[in-house]
Write a protein that holds these residues in place. Structure first.
Motif, PDB file in Angstrom:
ATOM      1  N   TRP A   8     -32.677   2.259   7.850  1.00 57.72           N
ATOM      2  CA  TRP A   8     -31.618   2.646   8.785  1.00 57.72           C
ATOM      3  C   TRP A   8     -30.439   3.266   8.042  1.00 57.72           C
ATOM      4  N   SER A   9     -30.050   2.677   6.944  1.00 59.04           N
ATOM      5  CA  SER A   9     -28.935   3.186   6.144  1.00 59.04           C
ATOM      6  C   SER A   9     -29.232   4.594   5.628  1.00 59.04           C
ATOM      7  N   ALA A  10     -30.456   4.815   5.168  1.00 64.46           N
ATOM      8  CA  ALA A  10     -30.849   6.148   4.693  1.00 64.46           C
ATOM      9  C   ALA A  10     -30.807   7.155   5.837  1.00 64.46           C
ATOM     10  N   PHE A  11     -31.226   6.733   7.016  1.00 62.96           N
ATOM     11  CA  PHE A  11     -31.200   7.613   8.183  1.00 62.96           C
ATOM     12  C   PHE A  11     -29.764   7.985   8.547  1.00 62.96           C
ATOM     13  N   LEU A  12     -28.857   7.010   8.545  1.00 61.58           N
ATOM     14  CA  LEU A  12     -27.450   7.292   8.851  1.00 61.58           C
ATOM     15  C   LEU A  12     -26.853   8.268   7.841  1.00 61.58           C
ATOM     16  N   THR A  13     -27.160   8.073   6.578  1.00 62.75           N
ATOM     17  CA  THR A  13     -26.672   8.985   5.536  1.00 62.75           C
ATOM     18  C   THR A  13     -27.198  10.396   5.792  1.00 62.75           C
ATOM     19  N   PHE A  14     -28.470  10.495   6.160  1.00 58.79           N
ATOM     20  CA  PHE A  14     -29.058  11.801   6.462  1.00 58.79           C
ATOM     21  C   PHE A  14     -28.327  12.464   7.626  1.00 58.79           C
ATOM     22  N   ILE A  15     -28.107  11.728   8.707  1.00 54.78           N
ATOM     23  CA  ILE A  15     -27.442  12.293   9.890  1.00 54.78           C
ATOM     24  C   ILE A  15     -26.062  12.830   9.530  1.00 54.78           C
ATOM     25  N   GLU A  43     -48.061   9.924   6.691  1.00 54.74           N
ATOM     26  CA  GLU A  43     -48.291   8.844   7.661  1.00 54.74           C
ATOM     27  C   GLU A  43     -47.196   7.788   7.585  1.00 54.74           C
ATOM     28  N   ARG A  44     -46.777   7.451   6.377  1.00 50.01           N
ATOM     29  CA  ARG A  44     -45.713   6.453   6.197  1.00 50.01           C
ATOM     30  C   ARG A  44     -44.388   6.986   6.741  1.00 50.01           C
ATOM     31  N   ALA A  45     -44.117   8.268   6.522  1.00 48.56           N
ATOM     32  CA  ALA A  45     -42.888   8.874   7.042  1.00 48.56           C
ATOM     33  C   ALA A  45     -42.875   8.844   8.567  1.00 48.56           C
ATOM     34  N   THR A  46     -44.022   9.131   9.170  1.00 50.20           N
ATOM     35  CA  THR A  46     -44.131   9.088  10.634  1.00 50.20           C
ATOM     36  C   THR A  46     -43.911   7.665  11.142  1.00 50.20           C
ATOM     37  N   GLN A  47     -44.470   6.674  10.464  1.00 49.32           N
ATOM     38  CA  GLN A  47     -44.255   5.271  10.843  1.00 49.32           C
ATOM     39  C   GLN A  47     -42.777   4.902  10.712  1.00 49.32           C
ATOM     40  N   SER A  48     -42.134   5.412   9.680  1.00 48.04           N
ATOM     41  CA  SER A  48     -40.704   5.136   9.488  1.00 48.04           C
ATOM     42  C   SER A  48     -39.877   5.720  10.627  1.00 48.04           C
ATOM     43  N   ILE A  49     -40.228   6.913  11.075  1.00 46.99           N
ATOM     44  CA  ILE A  49     -39.506   7.517  12.199  1.00 46.99           C
ATOM     45  C   ILE A  49     -39.705   6.696  13.465  1.00 46.99           C
ATOM     46  N   ARG A  50     -40.910   6.216  13.690  1.00 51.23           N
ATOM     47  CA  ARG A  50     -41.151   5.344  14.853  1.00 51.23           C
ATOM     48  C   ARG A  50     -40.279   4.086  14.767  1.00 51.23           C
ATOM     49  N   ALA A  51     -40.179   3.517  13.573  1.00 55.58           N
ATOM     50  CA  ALA A  51     -39.339   2.326  13.383  1.00 55.58           C
ATOM     51  C   ALA A  51     -37.874   2.654  13.658  1.00 55.58           C
ATOM     52  N   ILE A  52     -37.413   3.803  13.192  1.00 55.18           N
ATOM     53  CA  ILE A  52     -36.028   4.214  13.418  1.00 55.18           C
ATOM     54  C   ILE A  52     -35.763   4.395  14.912  1.00 55.18           C
ATOM     55  N   ILE A  53     -36.686   5.025  15.607  1.00 54.50           N
ATOM     56  CA  ILE A  53     -36.520   5.216  17.055  1.00 54.50           C
ATOM     57  C   ILE A  53     -36.447   3.862  17.762  1.00 54.50           C
ATOM     58  N   SER A  54     -37.258   2.905  17.349  1.00 48.95           N
ATOM     59  CA  SER A  54     -37.195   1.561  17.938  1.00 48.95           C
ATOM     60  C   SER A  54     -35.860   0.892  17.641  1.00 48.95           C
ATOM     61  N   MET A  55     -35.375   1.044  16.418  1.00 47.90           N
ATOM     62  CA  MET A  55     -34.087   0.443  16.041  1.00 47.90           C
ATOM     63  C   MET A  55     -32.926   1.094  16.787  1.00 47.90           C
ATOM     64  N   ALA A  56     -33.054   2.394  17.075  1.00 48.31           N
ATOM     65  CA  ALA A  56     -31.971   3.136  17.720  1.00 48.31           C
ATOM     66  C   ALA A  56     -31.627   2.587  19.101  1.00 48.31           C
ATOM     67  N   VAL A  57     -32.560   1.884  19.715  1.00 46.80           N
ATOM     68  CA  VAL A  57     -32.331   1.317  21.039  1.00 46.80           C
ATOM     69  C   VAL A  57     -31.247   0.237  20.998  1.00 46.80           C
ATOM     70  N   ARG A  60     -25.964   0.845  17.544  1.00 50.83           N
ATOM     71  CA  ARG A  60     -25.057   1.829  18.139  1.00 50.83           C
ATOM     72  C   ARG A  60     -24.362   2.708  17.096  1.00 50.83           C
ATOM     73  N   ASP A  61     -24.510   2.397  15.823  1.00 56.36           N
ATOM     74  CA  ASP A  61     -23.760   3.118  14.798  1.00 56.36           C
ATOM     75  C   ASP A  61     -24.288   4.514  14.512  1.00 56.36           C
ATOM     76  N   TRP A  62     -25.326   4.915  15.184  1.00 57.07           N
ATOM     77  CA  TRP A  62     -25.882   6.246  14.957  1.00 57.07           C
ATOM     78  C   TRP A  62     -25.432   7.259  16.000  1.00 57.07           C
ATOM     79  N   SER A  63     -24.931   6.803  17.126  1.00 54.48           N
ATOM     80  CA  SER A  63     -24.638   7.747  18.209  1.00 54.48           C
ATOM     81  C   SER A  63     -23.481   8.689  17.875  1.00 54.48           C
ATOM     82  N   ALA A  64     -22.414   8.199  17.272  1.00 54.82           N
ATOM     83  CA  ALA A  64     -21.291   9.090  16.957  1.00 54.82           C
ATOM     84  C   ALA A  64     -21.695  10.185  15.973  1.00 54.82           C
ATOM     85  N   PRO A  65     -22.298   9.850  14.827  1.00 59.34           N
ATOM     86  CA  PRO A  65     -22.686  10.947  13.929  1.00 59.34           C
ATOM     87  C   PRO A  65     -23.768  11.855  14.524  1.00 59.34           C
TER      88      PRO A  65
END
Length: 144
Positions: A8-15, A43-57, A60-65
């Motif tokens: 999640w932290s890596a995803f926020l940094t990316f955004i 395949e692992r990257a795709t699984q990670s994106i699925r996990a991120i989408i599940s966490m995004a629900v 809330r710290d991702w919506s502003a960026p």
């Protein structure tokens, strides 16, 4: 820190460093592409994106960026016209006071202000609020 927290932290940094995009899906795709470029198997990257989408629900710290990246885009991937229901519901009403929650770039706030309403709006995105203020100034409208 759990693996999910690190992901999640890596995803926020990316955004926060991503270029402007029209729709959120592009951010997810871009992060997946970055992981693959860094050597993560597809395949692992795709699984990670699925996990991120599940966490995004629940996170809330991702919506502003995320919305900052969308509202910074010169061609938004959504309608810039006022909501049709708002137009219909406000037709024929005497102007009053309105609060625009999650106003984004202000399409509804600007519409109401152009019809004499006193409008206050807010949004989690600094880019969205800045765009609404700029549009209001250009049209000589008062939107708080």
């Amino acid at each position: 820190m759990t693996d999910d927290d690190a992901l999640w932290s890596a995803f926020l940094t990316f955004i926060e460093q991503a270029p402007a995009v029209q729709i959120p899906a592009v951010l997810f795709e871009g992060f997946r592409d970055q992981m693959i470029a860094e050597g993560v198997p597809s395949e692992r990257a795709t699984q990670s994106i699925r996990a991120i989408i599940s966490m995004a629900v629940t996170r809330r710290d991702w919506s502003a960026p995320m919305f900052d990246r969308i509202y910074a885009c010169s061609k938004p991937g959504f309608s810039t016209q006022p909501n049709a229901f708002l137009v219909e519901a406000s037709a024929g009403r005497r102007p009053g006071t309105a609060l625009d929650i999650a106003m984004g770039q202000g399409r509804n706030a600007l519409y109401l202000a152009s019809r004499g309403w006193k409008v206050t709006g807010f949004d989690v995105s600094r880019e969205g609020v800045a765009a609404a203020r700029q549009a209001a100034a250009q049209r000589d409208l008062n939107v708080e």
